[in-house]
Design an enzyme around this catalytic site. Structure first.
Site, PDB file in Angstrom:
ATOM      1  N   PHE A   9       0.805  -1.239   0.000  1.00 42.92           N
ATOM      2  CA  PHE A   9       0.000   0.000   0.000  1.00 42.92           C
ATOM      3  C   PHE A   9       0.832   1.280   0.000  1.00 42.92           C
ATOM      4  O   PHE A   9       0.368   2.335  -0.408  1.00 42.92           O
ATOM      5  CB  PHE A   9      -0.992   0.008   1.176  1.00 42.92           C
ATOM      6  CG  PHE A   9      -0.334  -0.044   2.531  1.00 42.92           C
ATOM      7  CD1 PHE A   9       0.118   1.109   3.141  1.00 42.92           C
ATOM      8  CD2 PHE A   9      -0.178  -1.259   3.188  1.00 42.92           C
ATOM      9  CE1 PHE A   9       0.731   1.051   4.383  1.00 42.92           C
ATOM     10  CE2 PHE A   9       0.444  -1.326   4.427  1.00 42.92           C
ATOM     11  CZ  PHE A   9       0.901  -0.168   5.032  1.00 42.92           C
ATOM     12  N   LYS A  38       6.710   2.904   8.096  1.00 42.89           N
ATOM     13  CA  LYS A  38       7.336   4.146   8.566  1.00 42.89           C
ATOM     14  C   LYS A  38       6.461   4.757   9.644  1.00 42.89           C
ATOM     15  O   LYS A  38       6.925   5.476  10.519  1.00 42.89           O
ATOM     16  CB  LYS A  38       7.458   5.135   7.405  1.00 42.89           C
ATOM     17  CG  LYS A  38       8.635   4.836   6.504  1.00 42.89           C
ATOM     18  CD  LYS A  38       8.981   6.045   5.646  1.00 42.89           C
ATOM     19  CE  LYS A  38      10.083   5.673   4.673  1.00 42.89           C
ATOM     20  NZ  LYS A  38       9.796   6.028   3.310  1.00 42.89           N
ATOM     21  N   THR A  96       4.765  -8.120 -10.910  1.00 41.76           N
ATOM     22  CA  THR A  96       5.348  -8.939 -11.966  1.00 41.76           C
ATOM     23  C   THR A  96       6.299  -9.983 -11.367  1.00 41.76           C
ATOM     24  O   THR A  96       6.576  -9.956 -10.174  1.00 41.76           O
ATOM     25  CB  THR A  96       6.116  -8.032 -12.942  1.00 41.76           C
ATOM     26  OG1 THR A  96       6.930  -7.143 -12.172  1.00 41.76           O
ATOM     27  CG2 THR A  96       5.171  -7.233 -13.797  1.00 41.76           C
ATOM     28  N   PRO A 121      -0.187  -8.700 -16.109  1.00 39.56           N
ATOM     29  CA  PRO A 121       1.122  -8.037 -16.201  1.00 39.56           C
ATOM     30  C   PRO A 121       0.974  -6.546 -16.456  1.00 39.56           C
ATOM     31  O   PRO A 121       1.888  -5.778 -16.151  1.00 39.56           O
ATOM     32  CB  PRO A 121       1.805  -8.725 -17.389  1.00 39.56           C
ATOM     33  CG  PRO A 121       0.743  -9.429 -18.136  1.00 39.56           C
ATOM     34  CD  PRO A 121      -0.381  -9.701 -17.173  1.00 39.56           C
ATOM     35  N   ASN A 122      -0.171  -6.135 -17.007  1.00 39.35           N
ATOM     36  CA  ASN A 122      -0.380  -4.711 -17.245  1.00 39.35           C
ATOM     37  C   ASN A 122      -1.880  -4.408 -17.199  1.00 39.35           C
ATOM     38  O   ASN A 122      -2.663  -5.056 -17.886  1.00 39.35           O
ATOM     39  CB  ASN A 122       0.196  -4.316 -18.618  1.00 39.35           C
ATOM     40  CG  ASN A 122       0.471  -2.836 -18.685  1.00 39.35           C
ATOM     41  OD1 ASN A 122      -0.411  -2.024 -18.403  1.00 39.35           O
ATOM     42  ND2 ASN A 122       1.684  -2.474 -19.051  1.00 39.35           N
ATOM     43  N   HIS A 150      11.502   1.821 -18.877  1.00 34.22           N
ATOM     44  CA  HIS A 150      10.880   2.046 -17.567  1.00 34.22           C
ATOM     45  C   HIS A 150      11.705   2.985 -16.710  1.00 34.22           C
ATOM     46  O   HIS A 150      12.880   3.228 -16.982  1.00 34.22           O
ATOM     47  CB  HIS A 150      10.686   0.724 -16.815  1.00 34.22           C
ATOM     48  CG  HIS A 150       9.475  -0.040 -17.274  1.00 34.22           C
ATOM     49  ND1 HIS A 150       9.494  -0.842 -18.387  1.00 34.22           N
ATOM     50  CD2 HIS A 150       8.215  -0.099 -16.778  1.00 34.22           C
ATOM     51  CE1 HIS A 150       8.283  -1.378 -18.550  1.00 34.22           C
ATOM     52  NE2 HIS A 150       7.495  -0.942 -17.596  1.00 34.22           N
ATOM     53  N   LYS A 154      12.629   0.403 -11.319  1.00 34.01           N
ATOM     54  CA  LYS A 154      12.049  -0.913 -11.633  1.00 34.01           C
ATOM     55  C   LYS A 154      13.040  -2.021 -11.300  1.00 34.01           C
ATOM     56  O   LYS A 154      14.197  -1.970 -11.687  1.00 34.01           O
ATOM     57  CB  LYS A 154      11.633  -0.980 -13.106  1.00 34.01           C
ATOM     58  CG  LYS A 154      10.945  -2.283 -13.444  1.00 34.01           C
ATOM     59  CD  LYS A 154      10.062  -2.180 -14.654  1.00 34.01           C
ATOM     60  CE  LYS A 154       9.407  -3.509 -15.004  1.00 34.01           C
ATOM     61  NZ  LYS A 154       8.521  -4.012 -13.942  1.00 34.01           N
TER      62      LYS A 154
HETATM   63  N1  NAI Z   1       0.300  -4.883 -13.626  1.00 32.34           N
HETATM   64  C1  NAI Z   1       0.467  -3.570 -13.805  1.00 32.34           C
HETATM   65  O1  NAI Z   1      -0.301  -2.899 -14.513  1.00 32.34           O
HETATM   66  C2  NAI Z   1       1.588  -2.901 -13.117  1.00 32.34           C
HETATM   67  C3  NAI Z   1       2.455  -3.639 -12.380  1.00 32.34           C
HETATM   68  N2  NAI Z   1       3.466  -3.046 -11.707  1.00 32.34           N
HETATM   69  C4  NAI Z   1       4.252  -3.933 -10.872  1.00 32.34           C
HETATM   70  O2  NAI Z   1       3.807  -3.801  -9.531  1.00 32.34           O
HETATM   71  C5  NAI Z   1       4.895  -4.012  -8.638  1.00 32.34           C
HETATM   72  C6  NAI Z   1       5.009  -2.810  -7.707  1.00 32.34           C
HETATM   73  O3  NAI Z   1       5.346  -1.663  -8.447  1.00 32.34           O
HETATM   74  P1  NAI Z   1       5.561  -0.247  -7.736  1.00 32.34           P
HETATM   75  O4  NAI Z   1       4.371   0.114  -6.935  1.00 32.34           O
HETATM   76  O5  NAI Z   1       6.032   0.679  -8.789  1.00 32.34           O
HETATM   77  O6  NAI Z   1       6.785  -0.581  -6.756  1.00 32.34           O
HETATM   78  P2  NAI Z   1       7.188   0.149  -5.399  1.00 32.34           P
HETATM   79  O7  NAI Z   1       8.584  -0.261  -5.123  1.00 32.34           O
HETATM   80  O8  NAI Z   1       6.867   1.590  -5.476  1.00 32.34           O
HETATM   81  O9  NAI Z   1       6.208  -0.499  -4.314  1.00 32.34           O
HETATM   82  C7  NAI Z   1       6.313  -1.803  -3.850  1.00 32.34           C
HETATM   83  C8  NAI Z   1       5.862  -1.789  -2.386  1.00 32.34           C
HETATM   84  O10 NAI Z   1       5.799  -3.121  -1.913  1.00 32.34           O
HETATM   85  C9  NAI Z   1       6.343  -3.147  -0.589  1.00 32.34           C
HETATM   86  N3  NAI Z   1       6.803  -4.497  -0.288  1.00 32.34           N
HETATM   87  C10 NAI Z   1       8.003  -5.064  -0.542  1.00 32.34           C
HETATM   88  N4  NAI Z   1       8.017  -6.335  -0.138  1.00 32.34           N
HETATM   89  C11 NAI Z   1       6.800  -6.572   0.386  1.00 32.34           C
HETATM   90  C12 NAI Z   1       6.190  -7.705   0.982  1.00 32.34           C
HETATM   91  N5  NAI Z   1       6.865  -8.852   1.133  1.00 32.34           N
HETATM   92  N6  NAI Z   1       4.907  -7.597   1.408  1.00 32.34           N
HETATM   93  C13 NAI Z   1       4.239  -6.450   1.275  1.00 32.34           C
HETATM   94  N7  NAI Z   1       4.744  -5.333   0.725  1.00 32.34           N
HETATM   95  C14 NAI Z   1       6.013  -5.407   0.296  1.00 32.34           C
HETATM   96  C15 NAI Z   1       7.471  -2.119  -0.617  1.00 32.34           C
HETATM   97  O11 NAI Z   1       7.785  -1.688   0.669  1.00 32.34           O
HETATM   98  C16 NAI Z   1       6.822  -1.017  -1.459  1.00 32.34           C
HETATM   99  O12 NAI Z   1       6.057  -0.134  -0.666  1.00 32.34           O
HETATM  100  C17 NAI Z   1       6.119  -4.263  -9.525  1.00 32.34           C
HETATM  101  O13 NAI Z   1       6.284  -5.654  -9.697  1.00 32.34           O
HETATM  102  C18 NAI Z   1       5.731  -3.637 -10.853  1.00 32.34           C
HETATM  103  O14 NAI Z   1       6.384  -4.219 -11.945  1.00 32.34           O
HETATM  104  C19 NAI Z   1       3.661  -1.703 -11.732  1.00 32.34           C
HETATM  105  C20 NAI Z   1       2.842  -0.919 -12.487  1.00 32.34           C
HETATM  106  C21 NAI Z   1       1.737  -1.447 -13.238  1.00 32.34           C
HETATM  107  O1  LIG Z   2       7.300  -1.639 -12.784  1.00 28.76           O
HETATM  108  C1  LIG Z   2       6.523  -0.955 -13.477  1.00 28.76           C
HETATM  109  O2  LIG Z   2       6.477   0.277 -13.401  1.00 28.76           O
HETATM  110  C2  LIG Z   2       5.617  -1.637 -14.408  1.00 28.76           C
HETATM  111  N1  LIG Z   2       5.541  -2.934 -14.351  1.00 28.76           N
HETATM  112  C3  LIG Z   2       4.733  -3.758 -15.166  1.00 28.76           C
HETATM  113  C4  LIG Z   2       5.592  -4.607 -16.065  1.00 28.76           C
HETATM  114  O3  LIG Z   2       6.653  -5.083 -15.612  1.00 28.76           O
HETATM  115  O4  LIG Z   2       5.226  -4.839 -17.216  1.00 28.76           O
HETATM  116  C5  LIG Z   2       3.664  -2.979 -15.903  1.00 28.76           C
HETATM  117  C6  LIG Z   2       4.142  -1.659 -16.414  1.00 28.76           C
HETATM  118  O5  LIG Z   2       5.052  -1.871 -17.426  1.00 28.76           O
HETATM  119  C7  LIG Z   2       4.748  -0.840 -15.289  1.00 28.76           C
END
Ligand code: NAI
Ligand SMILES: O=C(O)C1=N[C@H](C(=O)O)C[C@H](O)C1
EC number: 1.17.1.8
Length: 259
Positions: A9, A38, A96, A121-122, A150, A154
């Site tokens: 979150f 935090k 992902t 994945p997206n 990206h 990432k």
């Molecule tokens: N499917 C989609 O459309 C999208 C997927 N993503 C994916 O989502 C994931 C997160 O992306 P962001 O939010 O940009 O990353 P981020 O690094 O900003 O946030 C990840 C959060 O997860 C927390 N975290 C780490 N380990 C954890 C655990 N074991 N349990 C609970 N929380 C934990 C971290 O403290 C952090 O607050 C990545 O894998 C990214 O590739 C990102 C954007 C779009």
């Molecule tokens: O980490 C990201 O930011 C994103 N992760 C997803 C991916 O690995 O495809 C979706 C999007 O590209 C953003």
């Protein structure tokens, strides 16, 4: 009221989901999972004051929510989603990094438990359409390479979207290698390889999430590109998933399969 547990979150995507759920009157975030906290005050993260915050799976009581949304890290997603299914939560997974084997195991577990959900994945419409158009184009242009771009934070490469695009292309293409004779004087210069499809991952400040699929033919080329300029672009897909998750009969992979 559908109760949501949001894993991750405090992250970039987690905070977008917090805003989205606030705008959906029939949904409420009742619990959050983070790696570390935090602050112990849910309001610091924009969460309802009554939301319970947890820092490990073992602390989460049964029935903390109905739906588990996961935007965490590739290293924890499998364990999280397994836990969610074992404890009766319907998962919506954006994180992902799940392997094909892990996705199959989770799909099987969801079936055993009689739970539906989604791994995507997206969640952005431009990326879903890019993947669809790329699969169609690959029937006519077997020579193809993928460049994903990206933000510098990432953690995984290639992106889940780029890998999903390559898998969709490989489904419709006969086994094929482009420029098989090309050698690398600098290792990695030709990128990663998924069944003969080269994938290139760019990480730069200023970027959010972008992908280009380049097709080359005799005397011509086709480029398909999508851009997520802002993480709010993923929320239309998460909203659809939330609205549909209670009626899903199994664990789907890919947003396109529930639209
Ligand atoms: N499917 C989609 O459309 C999208 C997927 N993503 C994916 O989502 C994931 C997160 O992306 P962001 O939010 O940009 O990353 P981020 O690094 O900003 O946030 C990840 C959060 O997860 C927390 N975290 C780490 N380990 C954890 C655990 N074991 N349990 C609970 N929380 C934990 C971290 O403290 C952090 O607050 C990545 O894998 C990214 O590739 C990102 C954007 C779009
Ligand atoms: O980490 C990201 O930011 C994103 N992760 C997803 C991916 O690995 O495809 C979706 C999007 O590209 C953003």
């Amino acid at each position: 009221m559908t109760r949501v547990l949001l894993a991750g979150f405090a992250g970039s995507m987690g905070q977008q989901v917090v805003k989205l759920v606030k705008e959906m009157p029939s949904f409420e975030i009742t619990a959050g999972l983070a790696h570390h906290l935090k602050s112990n005050d849910p309001a610091e993260y924009g969460l309802p004051a009554e939301a319970k915050l947890y820092t490990s799976l073992a602390e989460i009581p049964a029935d903390a929510a109905d739906v588990w949304i996961d935007f965490t890290v590739p290293a924890s997603v499998y364990q999280n989603v397994r836990y969610a299914l074992e404890n009766g939560y319907r998962p919506i997974v954006g994180t992902t990094g799940l392997t094909d084997e892990q996705e199959s195991e989770l799909t099987e577990l969801a079936k055993e438990k009689g739970l539906g959900g989604l791994i995507a994945p997206n969640f952005g419409m431009s990326a879903v359409l890019l993947m669809k158009f790329a699969q169609e184009a690959a029937k006519y242009f077997p020579d193809v390479e993928i460049i994903e771009m990206h933000h510098e934070d990432k953690k995984d490469a290639p992106s889940g979207t780029a890998l999903a695009t390559a898998k969709l292309i490989a489904e419709v293409r006969k086994p094929h290698q482009t420029a098989p004779e090309a050698s690398e004087s600098l290792p990695g210069a030709r990128g990663g390889d998924y069944q003969g499809i080269k994938l290139h991952a760019v990480r730069l400040p200023g970027y959010v999430a972008h992908e280009q699929v380049l097709f080359g033919g005799k005397g011509e080329a086709l480029t398909i590109r999508q851009d997520s300029f802002d993480r709010s672009s993923f929320m239309s897909g998460v909203k659809v998933a939330l609205e549909k998750v209670q009626e899903l009969d199994s664990l789907y992979v890919g947003l396109e399969n529930i639209l």
